[in-house]
Design a protein around this motif. Sequence first.
Motif, PDB file in Angstrom:
ATOM      1  N   GLY A  44     -11.435  30.322 -37.635  1.00 38.66           N
ATOM      2  CA  GLY A  44     -11.003  30.425 -36.255  1.00 38.66           C
ATOM      3  C   GLY A  44      -9.515  30.681 -36.140  1.00 38.66           C
ATOM      4  O   GLY A  44      -9.066  31.471 -35.308  1.00 38.66           O
ATOM      5  N   TYR A  45      -8.729  30.002 -36.987  1.00 36.77           N
ATOM      6  CA  TYR A  45      -7.282  30.194 -36.972  1.00 36.77           C
ATOM      7  C   TYR A  45      -6.950  31.653 -37.294  1.00 36.77           C
ATOM      8  O   TYR A  45      -6.185  32.318 -36.580  1.00 36.77           O
ATOM      9  N   GLY A  46      -7.507  32.154 -38.396  1.00 37.27           N
ATOM     10  CA  GLY A  46      -7.220  33.525 -38.801  1.00 37.27           C
ATOM     11  C   GLY A  46      -7.724  34.545 -37.804  1.00 37.27           C
ATOM     12  O   GLY A  46      -7.085  35.585 -37.577  1.00 37.27           O
ATOM     13  N   THR A  47      -8.882  34.269 -37.196  1.00 39.17           N
ATOM     14  CA  THR A  47      -9.404  35.188 -36.182  1.00 39.17           C
ATOM     15  C   THR A  47      -8.462  35.250 -34.996  1.00 39.17           C
ATOM     16  O   THR A  47      -8.127  36.327 -34.487  1.00 39.17           O
ATOM     17  N   SER A  48      -8.015  34.088 -34.515  1.00 34.64           N
ATOM     18  CA  SER A  48      -7.105  34.060 -33.378  1.00 34.64           C
ATOM     19  C   SER A  48      -5.803  34.789 -33.692  1.00 34.64           C
ATOM     20  O   SER A  48      -5.316  35.609 -32.892  1.00 34.64           O
ATOM     21  N   LEU A  49      -5.251  34.513 -34.864  1.00 34.95           N
ATOM     22  CA  LEU A  49      -3.965  35.112 -35.222  1.00 34.95           C
ATOM     23  C   LEU A  49      -4.083  36.616 -35.433  1.00 34.95           C
ATOM     24  O   LEU A  49      -3.219  37.391 -34.993  1.00 34.95           O
ATOM     25  N   SER A  50      -5.162  37.059 -36.074  1.00 31.53           N
ATOM     26  CA  SER A  50      -5.297  38.482 -36.388  1.00 31.53           C
ATOM     27  C   SER A  50      -5.823  39.295 -35.214  1.00 31.53           C
ATOM     28  O   SER A  50      -5.502  40.470 -35.073  1.00 31.53           O
ATOM     29  N   LYS A  51      -6.638  38.678 -34.361  1.00 29.85           N
ATOM     30  CA  LYS A  51      -7.279  39.432 -33.281  1.00 29.85           C
ATOM     31  C   LYS A  51      -6.454  39.450 -32.001  1.00 29.85           C
ATOM     32  O   LYS A  51      -6.381  40.471 -31.313  1.00 29.85           O
ATOM     33  N   ILE A  52      -5.808  38.314 -31.657  1.00 32.40           N
ATOM     34  CA  ILE A  52      -5.056  38.271 -30.407  1.00 32.40           C
ATOM     35  C   ILE A  52      -3.590  37.880 -30.601  1.00 32.40           C
ATOM     36  O   ILE A  52      -2.817  37.904 -29.651  1.00 32.40           O
ATOM     37  N   GLY A  53      -3.214  37.509 -31.832  1.00 30.21           N
ATOM     38  CA  GLY A  53      -1.820  37.218 -32.118  1.00 30.21           C
ATOM     39  C   GLY A  53      -1.347  35.844 -31.706  1.00 30.21           C
ATOM     40  O   GLY A  53      -0.139  35.586 -31.708  1.00 30.21           O
ATOM     41  N   TYR A  54      -2.272  34.941 -31.388  1.00 33.70           N
ATOM     42  CA  TYR A  54      -1.914  33.591 -30.980  1.00 33.70           C
ATOM     43  C   TYR A  54      -2.429  32.576 -31.999  1.00 33.70           C
ATOM     44  O   TYR A  54      -3.415  32.822 -32.693  1.00 33.70           O
ATOM     45  N   PRO A  55      -1.785  31.399 -32.072  1.00 29.85           N
ATOM     46  CA  PRO A  55      -2.259  30.371 -32.997  1.00 29.85           C
ATOM     47  C   PRO A  55      -3.576  29.769 -32.528  1.00 29.85           C
ATOM     48  O   PRO A  55      -4.053  30.035 -31.409  1.00 29.85           O
ATOM     49  N   ASP A  56      -4.141  28.934 -33.379  1.00 27.32           N
ATOM     50  CA  ASP A  56      -5.423  28.284 -33.083  1.00 27.32           C
ATOM     51  C   ASP A  56      -5.176  27.114 -32.138  1.00 27.32           C
ATOM     52  O   ASP A  56      -5.160  25.954 -32.526  1.00 27.32           O
ATOM     53  N   ALA A  57      -4.984  27.455 -30.848  1.00 29.02           N
ATOM     54  CA  ALA A  57      -4.663  26.441 -29.843  1.00 29.02           C
ATOM     55  C   ALA A  57      -5.478  26.663 -28.573  1.00 29.02           C
ATOM     56  O   ALA A  57      -5.019  26.379 -27.470  1.00 29.02           O
ATOM     57  N   GLY A  58      -6.688  27.190 -28.726  1.00 28.20           N
ATOM     58  CA  GLY A  58      -7.577  27.351 -27.596  1.00 28.20           C
ATOM     59  C   GLY A  58      -7.371  28.615 -26.792  1.00 28.20           C
ATOM     60  O   GLY A  58      -7.897  28.731 -25.675  1.00 28.20           O
ATOM     61  N   ILE A  60      -8.150  31.901 -27.858  1.00 34.23           N
ATOM     62  CA  ILE A  60      -9.175  32.914 -28.062  1.00 34.23           C
ATOM     63  C   ILE A  60     -10.462  32.483 -27.361  1.00 34.23           C
ATOM     64  O   ILE A  60     -10.755  31.296 -27.232  1.00 34.23           O
ATOM     65  N   THR A  61     -11.222  33.457 -26.887  1.00 38.86           N
ATOM     66  CA  THR A  61     -12.407  33.171 -26.085  1.00 38.86           C
ATOM     67  C   THR A  61     -13.686  33.338 -26.897  1.00 38.86           C
ATOM     68  O   THR A  61     -13.686  33.943 -27.973  1.00 38.86           O
ATOM     69  N   MET A  62     -14.778  32.826 -26.331  1.00 42.41           N
ATOM     70  CA  MET A  62     -16.063  32.922 -27.016  1.00 42.41           C
ATOM     71  C   MET A  62     -16.480  34.374 -27.292  1.00 42.41           C
ATOM     72  O   MET A  62     -16.866  34.693 -28.419  1.00 42.41           O
ATOM     73  N   PRO A  63     -16.410  35.312 -26.323  1.00 48.63           N
ATOM     74  CA  PRO A  63     -16.814  36.685 -26.653  1.00 48.63           C
ATOM     75  C   PRO A  63     -15.987  37.311 -27.767  1.00 48.63           C
ATOM     76  O   PRO A  63     -16.514  38.071 -28.588  1.00 48.63           O
ATOM     77  N   GLU A  64     -14.688  37.008 -27.805  1.00 49.77           N
ATOM     78  CA  GLU A  64     -13.845  37.559 -28.867  1.00 49.77           C
ATOM     79  C   GLU A  64     -14.248  37.022 -30.235  1.00 49.77           C
ATOM     80  O   GLU A  64     -14.282  37.762 -31.229  1.00 49.77           O
ATOM     81  N   MET A  65     -14.555  35.738 -30.300  1.00 51.44           N
ATOM     82  CA  MET A  65     -14.989  35.136 -31.563  1.00 51.44           C
ATOM     83  C   MET A  65     -16.331  35.704 -32.009  1.00 51.44           C
ATOM     84  O   MET A  65     -16.531  36.021 -33.191  1.00 51.44           O
ATOM     85  N   ILE A  66     -17.252  35.848 -31.091  1.00 52.68           N
ATOM     86  CA  ILE A  66     -18.576  36.351 -31.444  1.00 52.68           C
ATOM     87  C   ILE A  66     -18.502  37.816 -31.849  1.00 52.68           C
ATOM     88  O   ILE A  66     -19.179  38.253 -32.790  1.00 52.68           O
ATOM     89  N   ASP A  67     -17.674  38.593 -31.165  1.00 53.83           N
ATOM     90  CA  ASP A  67     -17.492  39.993 -31.530  1.00 53.83           C
ATOM     91  C   ASP A  67     -16.992  40.115 -32.962  1.00 53.83           C
ATOM     92  O   ASP A  67     -17.489  40.936 -33.752  1.00 53.83           O
ATOM     93  N   ASN A  68     -16.026  39.281 -33.318  1.00 54.04           N
ATOM     94  CA  ASN A  68     -15.505  39.312 -34.686  1.00 54.04           C
ATOM     95  C   ASN A  68     -16.579  38.891 -35.688  1.00 54.04           C
ATOM     96  O   ASN A  68     -16.747  39.513 -36.741  1.00 54.04           O
ATOM     97  N   ALA A  69     -17.327  37.842 -35.356  1.00 51.54           N
ATOM     98  CA  ALA A  69     -18.374  37.363 -36.261  1.00 51.54           C
ATOM     99  C   ALA A  69     -19.447  38.432 -36.471  1.00 51.54           C
ATOM    100  O   ALA A  69     -19.907  38.655 -37.601  1.00 51.54           O
ATOM    101  N   ALA A  70     -19.854  39.090 -35.395  1.00 54.31           N
ATOM    102  CA  ALA A  70     -20.881  40.128 -35.512  1.00 54.31           C
ATOM    103  C   ALA A  70     -20.403  41.275 -36.393  1.00 54.31           C
ATOM    104  O   ALA A  70     -21.163  41.797 -37.222  1.00 54.31           O
ATOM    105  N   ASN A  71     -19.158  41.686 -36.221  1.00 58.35           N
ATOM    106  CA  ASN A  71     -18.623  42.784 -37.025  1.00 58.35           C
ATOM    107  C   ASN A  71     -18.492  42.392 -38.490  1.00 58.35           C
ATOM    108  O   ASN A  71     -18.739  43.209 -39.387  1.00 58.35           O
ATOM    109  N   ILE A  72     -18.099  41.146 -38.744  1.00 56.82           N
ATOM    110  CA  ILE A  72     -18.009  40.684 -40.133  1.00 56.82           C
ATOM    111  C   ILE A  72     -19.398  40.652 -40.771  1.00 56.82           C
ATOM    112  O   ILE A  72     -19.592  41.153 -41.885  1.00 56.82           O
ATOM    113  N   GLN A  73     -20.365  40.053 -40.066  1.00 58.67           N
ATOM    114  CA  GLN A  73     -21.708  39.950 -40.647  1.00 58.67           C
ATOM    115  C   GLN A  73     -22.330  41.321 -40.882  1.00 58.67           C
ATOM    116  O   GLN A  73     -23.049  41.530 -41.857  1.00 58.67           O
ATOM    117  N   GLU A  74     -22.026  42.286 -40.020  1.00 53.74           N
ATOM    118  CA  GLU A  74     -22.518  43.650 -40.206  1.00 53.74           C
ATOM    119  C   GLU A  74     -21.931  44.283 -41.462  1.00 53.74           C
ATOM    120  O   GLU A  74     -22.598  45.067 -42.139  1.00 53.74           O
TER     121      GLU A  74
END
Length: 313
Positions: A44-58, A60-74
Amino acid sequence: MTDTGARLRELLARDEPLVCPGVHDPLTAAVADAVGFDAVYMTGYGTSLSKIGYPDAGFITMPEMIDNAANIQERVDVPLIADADNGYGNATNVVRTVREYVKAGVGAIHIEDQTFPKRCGHTKGRQVIPREEAVGKIRAAADVRDERSEEFVLIARTDARGTGDGSLDEAIGRVNDFLDAGADVAFVEGPTDGDELRRIGEAVDGPLVYNFVGDLGSSPYVDLDSLDEWGFDLVIFPVASTLSTIANVYADLDAFAEDPVAAMRGIDDAFGETPVGSLHEFSGFPEVVEWEREYLPEEDQDKYSGSLGDDVE
Protein backbone atom coordinates in the motif's frame (compact mmCIF):
# COMPACT_ATOMS: atom_id res chain seq x y z
CA MET A 1 -13.16 -16.67 -11.30
CA THR A 2 -9.39 -17.09 -11.41
CA ASP A 3 -7.64 -19.79 -9.40
CA THR A 4 -5.15 -17.49 -7.70
CA GLY A 5 -6.77 -18.00 -4.30
CA ALA A 6 -6.62 -21.78 -4.61
CA ARG A 7 -2.98 -21.63 -5.67
CA LEU A 8 -2.18 -19.34 -2.78
CA ARG A 9 -3.83 -21.68 -0.30
CA GLU A 10 -1.63 -24.51 -1.58
CA LEU A 11 1.47 -22.36 -1.08
CA LEU A 12 0.43 -21.41 2.45
CA ALA A 13 -0.08 -25.09 3.31
CA ARG A 14 3.58 -25.91 2.66
CA ASP A 15 5.94 -26.74 5.51
CA GLU A 16 7.99 -23.57 5.08
CA PRO A 17 6.98 -19.89 5.18
CA LEU A 18 5.88 -18.35 1.90
CA VAL A 19 8.16 -15.40 1.11
CA CYS A 20 6.59 -12.55 -0.86
CA PRO A 21 8.53 -9.49 -2.04
CA GLY A 22 6.62 -6.23 -2.09
CA VAL A 23 5.87 -4.74 -5.51
CA HIS A 24 4.25 -1.40 -6.25
CA ASP A 25 3.27 -1.65 -9.93
CA PRO A 26 3.13 -4.12 -12.83
CA LEU A 27 6.74 -3.41 -13.77
CA THR A 28 8.23 -4.31 -10.40
CA ALA A 29 5.83 -7.26 -10.21
CA ALA A 30 7.06 -8.51 -13.59
CA VAL A 31 10.63 -8.41 -12.31
CA ALA A 32 9.68 -10.42 -9.20
CA ASP A 33 7.87 -12.92 -11.40
CA ALA A 34 10.90 -13.23 -13.68
CA VAL A 35 13.14 -13.89 -10.68
CA GLY A 36 10.88 -16.80 -9.79
CA PHE A 37 8.93 -15.97 -6.62
CA ASP A 38 5.84 -18.11 -5.98
CA ALA A 39 3.68 -15.12 -5.00
CA VAL A 40 3.99 -11.34 -4.75
CA TYR A 41 2.61 -8.70 -2.42
CA MET A 42 1.18 -5.33 -3.47
CA THR A 43 2.39 -2.76 -0.96
CA GLY A 44 0.00 0.00 0.00
CA TYR A 45 2.83 2.39 0.84
CA GLY A 46 4.59 1.79 -2.48
CA THR A 47 1.34 1.97 -4.43
CA SER A 48 0.45 5.32 -2.87
CA LEU A 49 3.92 6.75 -3.42
CA SER A 50 4.31 5.49 -6.99
CA LYS A 51 0.74 6.02 -8.19
CA ILE A 52 -0.25 9.35 -6.61
CA GLY A 53 2.98 10.63 -5.07
CA TYR A 54 1.72 10.74 -1.49
CA PRO A 55 2.81 8.76 1.59
CA ASP A 56 0.75 5.96 3.11
CA ALA A 57 -1.49 8.29 5.13
CA GLY A 58 -4.96 7.56 3.79
CA PHE A 59 -4.71 9.62 0.60
CA ILE A 60 -5.09 6.85 -1.97
CA THR A 61 -8.60 5.61 -2.72
CA MET A 62 -10.14 2.18 -3.11
CA PRO A 63 -10.55 2.37 -6.94
CA GLU A 64 -6.92 3.42 -7.35
CA MET A 65 -5.72 0.51 -5.21
CA ILE A 66 -7.91 -2.00 -7.01
CA ASP A 67 -6.86 -0.70 -10.42
CA ASN A 68 -3.22 -1.22 -9.48
CA ALA A 69 -3.91 -4.69 -8.07
CA ALA A 70 -5.80 -5.76 -11.20
CA ASN A 71 -2.99 -4.57 -13.47
CA ILE A 72 -0.36 -6.33 -11.37
CA GLN A 73 -2.29 -9.60 -11.27
CA GLU A 74 -2.81 -9.42 -15.05
CA ARG A 75 0.91 -9.03 -15.59
CA VAL A 76 2.17 -11.90 -13.43
CA ASP A 77 1.55 -15.64 -13.44
CA VAL A 78 1.63 -16.04 -9.66
CA PRO A 79 -0.93 -15.11 -6.98
CA LEU A 80 -1.01 -11.54 -5.74
CA ILE A 81 -1.64 -10.62 -2.12
CA ALA A 82 -2.96 -7.04 -2.02
CA ASP A 83 -3.18 -4.42 0.68
CA ALA A 84 -6.80 -3.32 1.17
CA ASP A 85 -6.02 -0.84 3.95
CA ASN A 86 -8.96 -0.52 6.36
CA GLY A 87 -11.55 -1.51 3.79
CA TYR A 88 -12.19 2.16 2.93
CA GLY A 89 -15.04 2.68 5.36
CA ASN A 90 -17.27 0.69 7.67
CA ALA A 91 -18.54 -2.86 7.26
CA THR A 92 -20.89 -1.94 4.43
CA ASN A 93 -18.01 -0.34 2.52
CA VAL A 94 -16.00 -3.50 3.11
CA VAL A 95 -18.63 -5.48 1.21
CA ARG A 96 -17.95 -3.53 -1.97
CA THR A 97 -14.19 -3.44 -1.35
CA VAL A 98 -13.93 -7.22 -1.16
CA ARG A 99 -16.22 -7.70 -4.15
CA GLU A 100 -13.99 -5.43 -6.22
CA TYR A 101 -10.78 -7.19 -5.20
CA VAL A 102 -12.37 -10.54 -6.02
CA LYS A 103 -13.29 -9.19 -9.47
CA ALA A 104 -9.70 -8.02 -9.88
CA GLY A 105 -8.66 -11.68 -9.66
CA VAL A 106 -6.12 -11.37 -6.86
CA GLY A 107 -5.39 -14.28 -4.55
CA ALA A 108 -5.74 -12.47 -1.23
CA ILE A 109 -6.18 -9.17 0.55
CA HIS A 110 -5.55 -7.96 4.06
CA ILE A 111 -7.86 -5.59 5.92
CA GLU A 112 -6.81 -3.75 9.07
CA ASP A 113 -8.66 -2.28 12.04
CA GLN A 114 -7.33 1.27 11.81
CA THR A 115 -9.53 4.36 11.91
CA PHE A 116 -9.89 6.63 8.89
CA PRO A 117 -7.68 8.15 7.64
CA LYS A 118 -5.28 5.28 8.15
CA ARG A 119 -1.51 5.48 7.98
CA CYS A 120 1.52 3.26 7.54
CA GLY A 121 1.56 0.58 10.23
CA HIS A 122 5.05 1.61 11.29
CA THR A 123 4.50 5.30 11.91
CA LYS A 124 3.37 7.00 15.09
CA GLY A 125 -0.18 8.25 15.57
CA ARG A 126 -2.18 5.20 14.53
CA GLN A 127 -5.56 4.54 16.07
CA VAL A 128 -7.86 1.53 15.88
CA ILE A 129 -11.62 1.20 15.86
CA PRO A 130 -13.46 -0.65 18.67
CA ARG A 131 -12.97 -4.40 18.59
CA GLU A 132 -16.66 -5.17 18.01
CA GLU A 133 -16.76 -2.88 14.98
CA ALA A 134 -13.58 -4.44 13.62
CA VAL A 135 -15.00 -7.96 14.00
CA GLY A 136 -18.09 -6.86 12.07
CA LYS A 137 -15.92 -5.69 9.19
CA ILE A 138 -14.13 -9.04 9.06
CA ARG A 139 -17.46 -10.91 9.17
CA ALA A 140 -18.64 -8.82 6.22
CA ALA A 141 -15.46 -9.57 4.29
CA ALA A 142 -15.72 -13.30 5.04
CA ASP A 143 -19.33 -13.40 3.87
CA VAL A 144 -18.38 -11.81 0.55
CA ARG A 145 -15.53 -14.31 0.15
CA ASP A 146 -17.93 -17.20 0.77
CA GLU A 147 -20.47 -15.81 -1.70
CA ARG A 148 -18.13 -14.75 -4.49
CA SER A 149 -14.98 -16.88 -4.32
CA GLU A 150 -14.49 -19.40 -1.55
CA GLU A 151 -10.79 -19.90 -2.35
CA PHE A 152 -10.05 -16.18 -1.99
CA VAL A 153 -7.78 -15.69 1.04
CA LEU A 154 -8.84 -13.16 3.68
CA ILE A 155 -6.07 -11.84 5.92
CA ALA A 156 -7.16 -9.85 8.97
CA ARG A 157 -4.70 -7.36 10.44
CA THR A 158 -4.68 -5.48 13.71
CA ASP A 159 -2.66 -2.36 14.45
CA ALA A 160 -3.62 -2.41 18.13
CA ARG A 161 -0.04 -3.10 19.26
CA GLY A 162 1.12 0.23 17.84
CA THR A 163 -1.49 2.57 19.30
CA GLY A 164 -0.76 4.89 22.21
CA ASP A 165 -2.03 2.46 24.83
CA GLY A 166 -1.78 -0.69 22.74
CA SER A 167 -0.77 -4.02 24.20
CA LEU A 168 0.28 -7.27 22.65
CA ASP A 169 -2.51 -9.04 24.54
CA GLU A 170 -5.09 -6.76 22.93
CA ALA A 171 -3.61 -7.40 19.49
CA ILE A 172 -3.61 -11.16 20.01
CA GLY A 173 -7.18 -11.07 21.29
CA ARG A 174 -8.30 -9.11 18.26
CA VAL A 175 -6.79 -11.41 15.64
CA ASN A 176 -8.18 -14.49 17.38
CA ASP A 177 -11.60 -12.83 17.22
CA PHE A 178 -10.98 -12.07 13.54
CA LEU A 179 -10.19 -15.73 12.88
CA ASP A 180 -13.40 -16.72 14.68
CA ALA A 181 -15.25 -14.25 12.45
CA GLY A 182 -14.03 -16.02 9.32
CA ALA A 183 -10.56 -14.68 8.48
CA ASP A 184 -8.18 -17.21 6.96
CA VAL A 185 -4.92 -15.69 8.19
CA ALA A 186 -4.00 -13.45 11.15
CA PHE A 187 -1.72 -10.44 10.92
CA VAL A 188 -0.42 -8.71 14.06
CA GLU A 189 1.26 -5.51 12.91
CA GLY A 190 4.25 -4.11 14.75
CA PRO A 191 5.61 -6.73 17.20
CA THR A 192 8.73 -5.22 18.68
CA ASP A 193 11.06 -8.18 19.25
CA GLY A 194 11.54 -11.92 19.01
CA ASP A 195 9.81 -12.57 22.32
CA GLU A 196 6.65 -10.90 21.06
CA LEU A 197 6.81 -12.88 17.84
CA ARG A 198 7.14 -16.09 19.84
CA ARG A 199 4.13 -15.14 21.98
CA ILE A 200 2.06 -14.41 18.87
CA GLY A 201 2.94 -17.82 17.47
CA GLU A 202 1.93 -19.53 20.69
CA ALA A 203 -1.28 -17.58 21.33
CA VAL A 204 -2.83 -17.10 17.91
CA ASP A 205 -4.96 -20.01 16.75
CA GLY A 206 -4.44 -19.85 13.02
CA PRO A 207 -2.00 -19.11 10.17
CA LEU A 208 0.18 -16.04 10.66
CA VAL A 209 1.76 -13.22 8.65
CA TYR A 210 4.98 -11.43 9.51
CA ASN A 211 5.45 -7.98 8.01
CA PHE A 212 9.20 -7.66 7.43
CA VAL A 213 9.74 -3.92 7.08
CA GLY A 214 13.38 -3.71 8.16
CA ASP A 215 14.66 -0.30 9.22
CA LEU A 216 11.48 1.43 8.06
CA GLY A 217 9.57 0.47 11.19
CA SER A 218 9.50 -1.16 14.59
CA SER A 219 9.50 -4.85 13.67
CA PRO A 220 12.87 -6.56 14.07
CA TYR A 221 15.10 -8.27 11.54
CA VAL A 222 14.48 -11.99 12.08
CA ASP A 223 15.76 -15.01 10.20
CA LEU A 224 13.24 -17.13 8.33
CA ASP A 225 14.07 -20.27 10.30
CA SER A 226 13.00 -18.56 13.53
CA LEU A 227 9.78 -17.32 11.98
CA ASP A 228 9.08 -20.85 10.77
CA GLU A 229 9.77 -22.24 14.24
CA TRP A 230 7.41 -19.71 15.82
CA GLY A 231 4.58 -20.63 13.46
CA PHE A 232 4.57 -17.93 10.79
CA ASP A 233 3.24 -19.09 7.42
CA LEU A 234 3.64 -15.96 5.29
CA VAL A 235 6.44 -13.38 5.32
CA ILE A 236 5.93 -10.20 3.31
CA PHE A 237 8.67 -7.68 2.53
CA PRO A 238 6.39 -4.77 1.62
CA VAL A 239 8.81 -2.04 0.58
CA ALA A 240 11.47 -4.23 -1.04
CA SER A 241 10.90 -3.02 -4.60
CA THR A 242 10.03 0.53 -3.55
CA LEU A 243 13.22 1.11 -1.56
CA SER A 244 15.24 -0.65 -4.25
CA THR A 245 13.71 1.56 -6.94
CA ILE A 246 14.42 4.77 -5.03
CA ALA A 247 17.97 3.76 -4.10
CA ASN A 248 18.99 2.52 -7.54
CA VAL A 249 17.30 5.27 -9.54
CA TYR A 250 18.87 7.86 -7.26
CA ALA A 251 22.33 6.35 -7.74
CA ASP A 252 21.91 6.11 -11.50
CA LEU A 253 20.51 9.62 -11.94
CA ASP A 254 23.14 11.06 -9.63
CA ALA A 255 25.76 9.55 -11.94
CA PHE A 256 23.72 10.79 -14.91
CA ALA A 257 23.97 14.35 -13.63
CA GLU A 258 27.77 14.08 -13.70
CA ASP A 259 28.18 12.37 -17.08
CA PRO A 260 24.98 11.40 -18.92
CA VAL A 261 26.69 9.38 -21.67
CA ALA A 262 28.84 7.30 -19.30
CA ALA A 263 25.91 6.81 -16.95
CA MET A 264 23.68 5.63 -19.78
CA ARG A 265 26.36 3.16 -20.82
CA GLY A 266 26.52 1.86 -17.25
CA ILE A 267 22.74 1.49 -17.11
CA ASP A 268 22.73 -0.38 -20.43
CA ASP A 269 25.51 -2.67 -19.24
CA ALA A 270 23.76 -3.39 -15.94
CA PHE A 271 20.52 -4.23 -17.73
CA GLY A 272 22.39 -6.47 -20.15
CA GLU A 273 23.72 -8.52 -17.25
CA THR A 274 20.21 -9.52 -16.19
CA PRO A 275 18.68 -12.70 -17.67
CA VAL A 276 15.44 -11.04 -18.84
CA GLY A 277 16.59 -10.40 -22.40
CA SER A 278 16.09 -7.05 -24.08
CA LEU A 279 13.65 -4.47 -22.78
CA HIS A 280 11.35 -5.33 -25.70
CA GLU A 281 11.43 -9.03 -24.86
CA PHE A 282 10.81 -8.37 -21.18
CA SER A 283 7.91 -6.02 -21.87
CA GLY A 284 6.14 -8.55 -24.08
CA PHE A 285 6.65 -7.31 -27.63
CA PRO A 286 7.12 -10.85 -29.05
CA GLU A 287 3.65 -11.75 -27.80
CA VAL A 288 2.21 -8.67 -29.51
CA VAL A 289 3.81 -9.82 -32.78
CA GLU A 290 2.20 -13.24 -32.33
CA TRP A 291 -1.21 -11.60 -31.85
CA GLU A 292 -0.70 -9.60 -35.04
CA ARG A 293 0.15 -12.72 -37.02
CA GLU A 294 -2.83 -14.58 -35.62
CA TYR A 295 -5.52 -11.95 -35.88
CA LEU A 296 -4.56 -9.19 -38.33
CA PRO A 297 -4.69 -9.39 -42.16
CA GLU A 298 -1.59 -10.95 -43.69
CA GLU A 299 -0.69 -7.75 -45.52
CA ASP A 300 -0.38 -6.01 -42.18
CA GLN A 301 2.93 -7.84 -41.73
CA ASP A 302 4.39 -5.79 -44.59
CA LYS A 303 5.10 -3.00 -42.12
CA TYR A 304 8.07 -5.01 -40.82
CA SER A 305 9.77 -5.33 -44.21
CA GLY A 306 12.57 -2.81 -44.57
CA SER A 307 11.60 -0.85 -41.45
CA LEU A 308 14.21 0.36 -38.99
CA GLY A 309 14.43 -0.42 -35.30
CA ASP A 310 15.03 -3.30 -32.95
CA ASP A 311 13.73 -6.71 -33.97
CA VAL A 312 10.76 -7.38 -31.69
CA GLU A 313 9.83 -10.78 -33.07
